[in-house]
Design a protein around this motif. Structure first.
Motif, PDB file in Angstrom:
ATOM      1  N   HIS A  14     -15.023  87.906  29.223  1.00 18.87           N
ATOM      2  CA  HIS A  14     -14.275  88.475  28.097  1.00 18.87           C
ATOM      3  C   HIS A  14     -12.947  89.068  28.546  1.00 18.87           C
ATOM      4  O   HIS A  14     -11.938  88.932  27.859  1.00 18.87           O
ATOM      5  N   PHE A  54     -18.236  91.907  19.004  1.00 22.45           N
ATOM      6  CA  PHE A  54     -19.635  91.666  19.383  1.00 22.45           C
ATOM      7  C   PHE A  54     -20.607  91.984  18.245  1.00 22.45           C
ATOM      8  O   PHE A  54     -21.708  91.450  18.213  1.00 22.45           O
ATOM      9  N   ILE A  60     -12.479  92.589  20.556  1.00 25.74           N
ATOM     10  CA  ILE A  60     -13.641  91.779  20.972  1.00 25.74           C
ATOM     11  C   ILE A  60     -14.747  92.102  19.978  1.00 25.74           C
ATOM     12  O   ILE A  60     -15.221  93.241  19.907  1.00 25.74           O
ATOM     13  N   THR A 109     -19.270  94.990  28.858  1.00 23.61           N
ATOM     14  CA  THR A 109     -17.865  94.578  28.798  1.00 23.61           C
ATOM     15  C   THR A 109     -16.945  95.800  28.870  1.00 23.61           C
ATOM     16  O   THR A 109     -15.901  95.762  29.531  1.00 23.61           O
ATOM     17  N   SER A 114     -17.882  86.629  19.508  1.00 24.43           N
ATOM     18  CA  SER A 114     -19.160  86.326  20.184  1.00 24.43           C
ATOM     19  C   SER A 114     -19.891  85.234  19.448  1.00 24.43           C
ATOM     20  O   SER A 114     -20.435  85.462  18.369  1.00 24.43           O
ATOM     21  N   LEU A 134      -9.338  87.609  27.318  1.00 28.01           N
ATOM     22  CA  LEU A 134      -8.343  88.460  26.658  1.00 28.01           C
ATOM     23  C   LEU A 134      -7.038  88.483  27.467  1.00 28.01           C
ATOM     24  O   LEU A 134      -5.947  88.440  26.893  1.00 28.01           O
ATOM     25  N   ILE A 175     -11.471  87.972  20.292  1.00 28.82           N
ATOM     26  CA  ILE A 175     -12.549  87.216  20.945  1.00 28.82           C
ATOM     27  C   ILE A 175     -13.780  87.358  20.049  1.00 28.82           C
ATOM     28  O   ILE A 175     -14.158  88.477  19.684  1.00 28.82           O
ATOM     29  N   TYR A 224     -22.175  82.020  24.250  1.00 31.15           N
ATOM     30  CA  TYR A 224     -23.007  82.449  25.372  1.00 31.15           C
ATOM     31  C   TYR A 224     -24.313  81.663  25.362  1.00 31.15           C
ATOM     32  O   TYR A 224     -24.898  81.449  24.312  1.00 31.15           O
ATOM     33  N   LEU A 273     -16.511  82.480  22.143  1.00 31.40           N
ATOM     34  CA  LEU A 273     -17.275  82.238  23.378  1.00 31.40           C
ATOM     35  C   LEU A 273     -18.732  81.991  23.014  1.00 31.40           C
ATOM     36  O   LEU A 273     -19.361  82.819  22.350  1.00 31.40           O
ATOM     37  N   ILE A 295     -13.478  97.304  20.682  1.00 33.03           N
ATOM     38  CA  ILE A 295     -14.737  96.610  20.994  1.00 33.03           C
ATOM     39  C   ILE A 295     -15.727  96.938  19.886  1.00 33.03           C
ATOM     40  O   ILE A 295     -16.176  98.090  19.776  1.00 33.03           O
TER      41      ILE A 295
END
Ligand code: NAD
Ligand code: WQD
Length: 341
Positions: A245, A82, A80, A16, A124, A249, A122, A179, A177, A5
């Protein structure tokens, strides 16, 4: 299974991590350089979940330091990503800072993803990629307009970089994704957003006004062509965003037929005006907020909210929380944050 992450000490990253630790058996490796957060976040996560996580203090724009994380954790199965700078006005003031940080950190993550063959990513992204729109609600097929800020450009370009990169790597997959307006805090009231400077965003501005850190909230414009004259946005609970999330995943990991790169909106599909948001806050906190209707803010659109059918269909994601719960948790967090100071 290890999940990396990036931006794990930040607002959405930390929620998350909590969601992952509470609902999966994945092991979390977090990376952050605390440019907009602090290591203390991990103590809050440990308090809520009772679990310890591994974390690194690394600037992801530095490739050799970034690679160290992958070298030391060869069994990462998903990333992920971010980590990014996210202030729209700051990006207008300091465009190179934003392009450098947001794009180079993404490129370094992708280089490592390919080199260490990490199958799932993933990314952001943000509703800001849509620019100014005429048609609502916004679907993923809505053509992208010119972004309104360097920040929004980094997300539009970021999606394109992910797309081009995933295309040429047969073993890798990604989901971007988008948001809408993530707000709220963990239901325990023990983790939430910690704005380092004076907040630009509505919800921390409301809670900081209510607690007395700020004197008064200005509602930016009361003469828009909306039901009550104030702007409409799609506020979505940060814990719903966190859950999306995990679901995204899980899909990438378990569904062999999932597309190579999907782009998916994360919003509730419900438009809420600034006055409605304020009234929801007043109801749950049982107090009047000190606000007045002022001038419009440059760059604001009158209304934007998502069509979230694709998230429902592809991820099985349905947001659980409404605006009252978003405000209630944000208020609980603000009060707890204030107690500690
Ligand atoms: P945040 O600032 O709380 O978290 C981002 C984290 O990344 C911070 O902890 C920061 O210290 C870290 N970071 C930044 N640059 C880094 C670097 N070079 N190396 C290592 N760490 C770095 O922001 P957030 O609200 O949690 O947002 C997370 C992601 O979601 C961002 O990519 C943001 O653009 C995106 N997003 C946020 C919103 C929102 O309203 N919060 C909306 C749409 C998209
Ligand atoms: C919400 C509404 C304001 C503060 C931003 C980014 C976007 C995305 C989400 C990252 C607007 C009004 C606000 C105040 C107010 N982030 N407002 N008084 O601008 O919709 O979106 O965050 O990707 O890219 O631009 O969010 O919270 O700033 O504003 O009246 O003091 O609240 O006019 O209508 P925004 P926001």
């Amino acid at each position: 299974m290890k999940i990396l992450i990036t931006g794990g000490a930040g607002y959405i990253g930390s929620h998350t991590i909590i969601e992952i630790l509470e609902n999966t058996n994945w092991e979390v490796i977090a990376v952050d350089n605390y440019s907009n957060s602090s290591e203390k976040t991990y103590r809050r996560i440990e308090k809520i979940t009772g679990k310890k996580i591994n974390y690194y203090n690394i600037d992801l724009t530095n490739l050799s330091l970034t690679e160290k994380v992958f070298y030391e954790n060869k069994d990462i199965i998903g990333i992920i990503h971010f980590a990014a700078f996210k202030s729209v006005p700051e990006s207008v003031e300091k465009p190179l800072l934003y392009y450098h940080n947001n794009l180079n950190s993404l490129i370094n993550i992708l280089k490592c993803q390919a080199k260490y063959n990490i199958p799932n990513l993933i990314f952001s992204s943000s509703c800001s990629v849509y620019g100014n729109l005429d048609e609502l609600p916004v679907t993923e097929n809505t053509p992208l307009n010119t972004p309104e800020s360097p920040y929004a450009y980094t997300k539009q370009i970021g999606e394109k970089i992910v797309d081009d990169f995933i295309k040429i790597n047969p073993t890798l997959k990604a989901i971007s994704l988008r948001y809408f307006n993530p707000v709220g805090a963990h239901k325990s009231g023990l983790n939430g957003e910690v704005p380092i400077a004076r907040p630009n965003n509505l919800v921390p501005y409301i809670t900081q006004t209510a607690i007395g850190k700020l004197e008064q909230l200005t509602v930016f414009g009361g003469d828009y062509a909306t039901n009550d004259g104030t702007c409409i946005r799609d506020y979505v609970h940060v814990c719903d965003i966190a859950a999306a999330h995990v679901q995204a995943l899980q899909k990438l990991i378990s569904d062999k037929n999932f597309p190579k790169h999907s782009i998916i909106n994360l919003g509730t599909g419900v438009g809420v005006s600034v006055l409605e948001a304020i009234h929801a806050f007043e109801k749950v906190s049982n107090q009047k907020l000190n606000y007045f209707i002022g001038n419009r803010r440059d760059g604001d659109v009158a209304a934007i909210y998502a069509n979230n059918d694709l998230a429902k269909k592809m991820l099985g994601w349905t947001p659980k929380y409404d605006i009252d719960e978003m405000m209630n948790s944000a208020w609980l967090w603000e009060q707890n944050l204030n107690k500690k100071q």
